[in-house]
Design a protein around this motif. Sequence first.
Motif, PDB file in Angstrom:
ATOM      1  N   GLY A  26     155.980  42.443 -62.021  1.00  0.00           N
ATOM      2  CA  GLY A  26     155.360  42.491 -60.556  1.00  0.00           C
ATOM      3  C   GLY A  26     156.561  43.204 -59.699  1.00  0.00           C
ATOM      4  N   LEU A  27     157.705  43.493 -60.194  1.00  0.00           N
ATOM      5  CA  LEU A  27     158.584  44.305 -59.587  1.00  0.00           C
ATOM      6  C   LEU A  27     159.496  45.256 -60.190  1.00  0.00           C
ATOM      7  N   THR A  28     160.137  46.204 -59.707  1.00  0.00           N
ATOM      8  CA  THR A  28     160.945  46.853 -60.602  1.00  0.00           C
ATOM      9  C   THR A  28     162.338  46.234 -60.744  1.00  0.00           C
ATOM     10  N   PHE A  29     162.255  45.604 -62.117  1.00  0.00           N
ATOM     11  CA  PHE A  29     163.392  44.516 -62.534  1.00  0.00           C
ATOM     12  C   PHE A  29     164.770  45.156 -62.143  1.00  0.00           C
ATOM     13  N   ASP A  30     165.151  46.348 -62.481  1.00  0.00           N
ATOM     14  CA  ASP A  30     166.669  46.907 -62.479  1.00  0.00           C
ATOM     15  C   ASP A  30     166.830  47.314 -61.053  1.00  0.00           C
ATOM     16  N   ASN A  31     165.999  47.139 -60.067  1.00  0.00           N
ATOM     17  CA  ASN A  31     166.538  47.337 -58.687  1.00  0.00           C
ATOM     18  C   ASN A  31     166.722  46.213 -58.079  1.00  0.00           C
ATOM     19  N   TYR A  32     166.843  44.937 -58.999  1.00  0.00           N
ATOM     20  CA  TYR A  32     167.165  43.671 -58.314  1.00  0.00           C
ATOM     21  C   TYR A  32     168.110  42.849 -58.854  1.00  0.00           C
ATOM     22  N   ALA A  33     169.047  42.089 -58.100  1.00  0.00           N
ATOM     23  CA  ALA A  33     170.033  41.393 -58.375  1.00  0.00           C
ATOM     24  C   ALA A  33     169.047  40.080 -58.601  1.00  0.00           C
ATOM     25  N   MET A  34     169.609  39.255 -59.845  1.00  0.00           N
ATOM     26  CA  MET A  34     168.940  37.938 -60.119  1.00  0.00           C
ATOM     27  C   MET A  34     169.960  36.683 -60.219  1.00  0.00           C
ATOM     28  N   GLY A  35     169.287  35.610 -60.406  1.00  0.00           N
ATOM     29  CA  GLY A  35     170.374  34.451 -60.188  1.00  0.00           C
ATOM     30  C   GLY A  35     169.579  33.363 -60.760  1.00  0.00           C
ATOM     31  N   TRP A  36     170.328  32.435 -61.456  1.00  0.00           N
ATOM     32  CA  TRP A  36     170.151  30.982 -61.842  1.00  0.00           C
ATOM     33  C   TRP A  36     170.377  29.895 -60.934  1.00  0.00           C
ATOM     34  N   PHE A  37     169.473  28.994 -60.658  1.00  0.00           N
ATOM     35  CA  PHE A  37     169.727  28.142 -59.724  1.00  0.00           C
ATOM     36  C   PHE A  37     169.240  26.751 -60.439  1.00  0.00           C
ATOM     37  N   ARG A  38     169.944  25.518 -60.132  1.00  0.00           N
ATOM     38  CA  ARG A  38     169.564  23.963 -60.660  1.00  0.00           C
ATOM     39  C   ARG A  38     169.350  23.206 -59.641  1.00  0.00           C
ATOM     40  N   HIS A  39     168.456  22.187 -60.001  1.00  0.00           N
ATOM     41  CA  HIS A  39     168.317  21.235 -59.015  1.00  0.00           C
ATOM     42  C   HIS A  39     168.142  19.722 -59.588  1.00  0.00           C
ATOM     43  N   ALA A  40     169.088  18.961 -59.723  1.00  0.00           N
ATOM     44  CA  ALA A  40     169.110  17.721 -60.213  1.00  0.00           C
ATOM     45  C   ALA A  40     168.491  16.635 -59.085  1.00  0.00           C
ATOM     46  N   PRO A  41     167.944  15.604 -59.592  1.00  0.00           N
ATOM     47  CA  PRO A  41     167.449  14.434 -58.750  1.00  0.00           C
ATOM     48  C   PRO A  41     168.271  13.972 -58.103  1.00  0.00           C
ATOM     49  N   GLY A  42     168.497  13.855 -56.667  1.00  0.00           N
ATOM     50  CA  GLY A  42     169.457  13.367 -55.754  1.00  0.00           C
ATOM     51  C   GLY A  42     170.742  14.108 -55.247  1.00  0.00           C
TER      52      GLY A  42
END
Length: 125
Positions: A26-42
């Motif tokens: 749905g977007l031009t992938f190689d035009n965008y920076a990307m990231g990984w995030f995480r969310h732990a309980p609490g």
Amino acid sequence: QVQLVESGGGLVQAGGSLRLSCTVSGLTFDNYAMGWFRHAPGKEREGVSCISWTGYSTYYTDSVKGRFTISRDNAKNTLYLQMNSLKPEDTAMYYCATGYIAAISNMCKGNVNYWGQGTQVTVSS
């Protein structure tokens, strides 16, 4: 519409490895920076690692430096996170994300516009 689909999570013993993938459409992938995030309980959501649209620049939060490696394959519209030497404190839901911010340090503070649904990573001691 923009879709980010993560895969590769699971249950692993401490010291083990996992490789997360995120396929984007749905977007031009190689035009965008990307990231990984995480969310732990609490805990607050945390920017784990981000990568520039070229793949040449990367950012890691201190707790994963030397253990995690972010990469991307622009031909496959796919983002990766190789996680080695996993620790119980890495247990969390992991999300990939992208947005209109080009500066990856800024992106990893949570300045994103699109999120995946997440994949669970559980590290047993």
